[in-house]
Scaffold this active site. Structure first.
Site, mmCIF file in Angstrom:
data_model
loop_
_atom_site.group_PDB
_atom_site.id
_atom_site.type_symbol
_atom_site.label_atom_id
_atom_site.label_comp_id
_atom_site.label_asym_id
_atom_site.label_seq_id
_atom_site.Cartn_x
_atom_site.Cartn_y
_atom_site.Cartn_z
ATOM 1 N N ASN A 143 30.740 31.497 45.412
ATOM 2 C CA ASN A 143 31.514 32.708 45.103
ATOM 3 C C ASN A 143 32.161 32.681 43.723
ATOM 4 O OD1 ASN A 143 31.586 32.206 48.164
ATOM 5 N ND2 ASN A 143 32.175 34.354 48.025
ATOM 6 N N VAL A 167 34.191 36.305 40.035
ATOM 7 C CA VAL A 167 34.605 35.967 41.392
ATOM 8 C C VAL A 167 33.983 36.958 42.365
ATOM 9 C CG1 VAL A 167 36.551 35.720 42.985
ATOM 10 C CG2 VAL A 167 36.777 34.962 40.606
ATOM 11 N N CYS A 168 33.239 36.438 43.313
ATOM 12 C CA CYS A 168 32.526 37.262 44.299
ATOM 13 C C CYS A 168 33.319 37.239 45.606
ATOM 14 C CB CYS A 168 31.134 36.671 44.499
ATOM 15 S SG CYS A 168 29.925 37.839 45.079
ATOM 16 N N LEU A 169 33.968 38.365 45.942
ATOM 17 C CA LEU A 169 34.818 38.405 47.121
ATOM 18 C C LEU A 169 34.908 39.837 47.637
ATOM 19 C CD1 LEU A 169 36.754 36.522 48.812
ATOM 20 C CD2 LEU A 169 38.603 37.361 47.352
ATOM 21 N N TRP A 212 31.794 42.017 46.424
ATOM 22 C CA TRP A 212 30.798 41.545 47.384
ATOM 23 C C TRP A 212 30.811 42.486 48.578
ATOM 24 C CZ3 TRP A 212 26.615 38.892 47.341
ATOM 25 C CH2 TRP A 212 26.044 38.416 48.534
#
Length: 315
Positions: A124, A131-133, A139
């Site tokens: 992530n 930042v992958c969230l 995301w």
């Protein structure tokens, strides 16, 4: 959040929340300078009011494993330090995130940048800082997983980064069918990258967090270095060293755990650098070896001999 899982000596002399003035090395300030913008001022009264509310929540409710600095001259910026939790390959590490409130906050989620030092230690968290969230709408997610202007907060974002992203088996953060056994190999790689991050932080600490970094590693250097030895020698699974002479009971093995030569060599190379860095911040390292030796792998020995022979033949 239950902070009992944070295995460390707490930096008691460093405030968990504070308002400071120097934001010169903040990622989003640097970006605004590159774009020739003096400031990203927020003029919306509702946004300012909500940011002040966020400050209040953070000051009152931060767990002892997260530290935050906000800025007097740029209320749209924020920096957070998250301590890696026990029973994860991130234990005793410090991970920094730069946040920016958009002008229409909270209608849009905050922007978050991970200070990666060019390392990708989680599916992530990209080496670019992306930042992958789901909570940040970066995301896929449904309902409560995504940003909700009326309910979502910065505190939720930070707790999600610590608990959902920097977790026990980050290998499974990446979607898709994978062989279950591979998480251990991934954890080993993550621990090495976490140790490299520690070195970067000791050498070039983010502004306003110099005291936290020094105090944290002064208090936790011994555990980190002993963990390196336990993992390298196969006496504990990576991420599960309990700070004593062995592994936690649930993951303890009577037989030595198989350790790859790649991991052994990486840890052996990093160890003296960590020792030197921790010694530099004043850590007490009495009884802790300055370096650890690893016998050469069979493959490495053969390859080395072949290289030597080849040099002689071509000289």
């Amino acid at each position: 959040m239950n902070t009992a899982g944070i295995e460390r000596v707490r930096a008691d002399n460093f405030k968990q929340f504070d308002c400071v003035t120097d934001f010169s090395d903040h990622h989003y300030h640097a970006r605004s300078k590159l774009k020739e913008k003096k400031n990203s001022s927020i003029n919306n009264k509702n946004t300012v009011k909500r940011i002040m509310k966020e400050w209040e929540i953070l000051e009152k409710s931060l767990p002892e494993s997260i530290y935050v600095r906000v800025y007097e001259g740029r209320i749209d910026l924020l920096r957070a330090a998250v301590i890696g939790a026990r029973k994860t390959p991130y234990h005793n590490g410090i991970f920094f995130f730069d946040l920016k409130f958009p002008p229409d906050y909270p209608n849009s989620p905050p922007k978050v940048y991970y200070r990666s030092f060019g390392l990708r230690l989680n599916p992530n968290l990209y080496a670019t800082g992306y930042v992958c969230l789901s909570l940040l709408n970066t995301w896929a997610g449904n309902g409560t997983e995504r940003w909700r202007p009326e309910k979502s907060t910065i505190l939720q974002v930070l707790l999600s980064l610590q608990g959902l992203v920097l977790n026990e088996k980050p290998y499974f953060n990446e979607p898709g069918i994978k062989p279950a056994w591979s998480w251990e190999s991934y954890n080993a790689d993550v621990f090495v990258l976490s140790c490299k991050t520690m070195l970067f932080l000791c050498r070039n600490p983010p502004k306003n967090f110099e005291g936290l970094i020094a105090e944290h590693f002064r208090g936790n250097a011994g555990v980190i270095l002993r963990a390196c030895v336990e993992y390298l020698e196969g006496r504990a699974r990576v991420g599960f060293f309990n700070g004593d002479a062995g592994a936690d009971a649930p993951v303890c093995s009577k037989k030595k755990i198989k350790v790859s030569w790649k991991f052994k060599n990486a840890v052996a190379e990093l160890y003296p650098k960590l020792y030197q860095a921790f010694n530099g911040v004043g850590a007490s390292l009495i009884g802790v070896p300055e370096k650890i030796n690893v016998s050469e792998s069979p493959a490495g020995g053969i390859i080395g001999k072949l290289k030597t022979l080849w040099k002689k033949l071509t000289a």
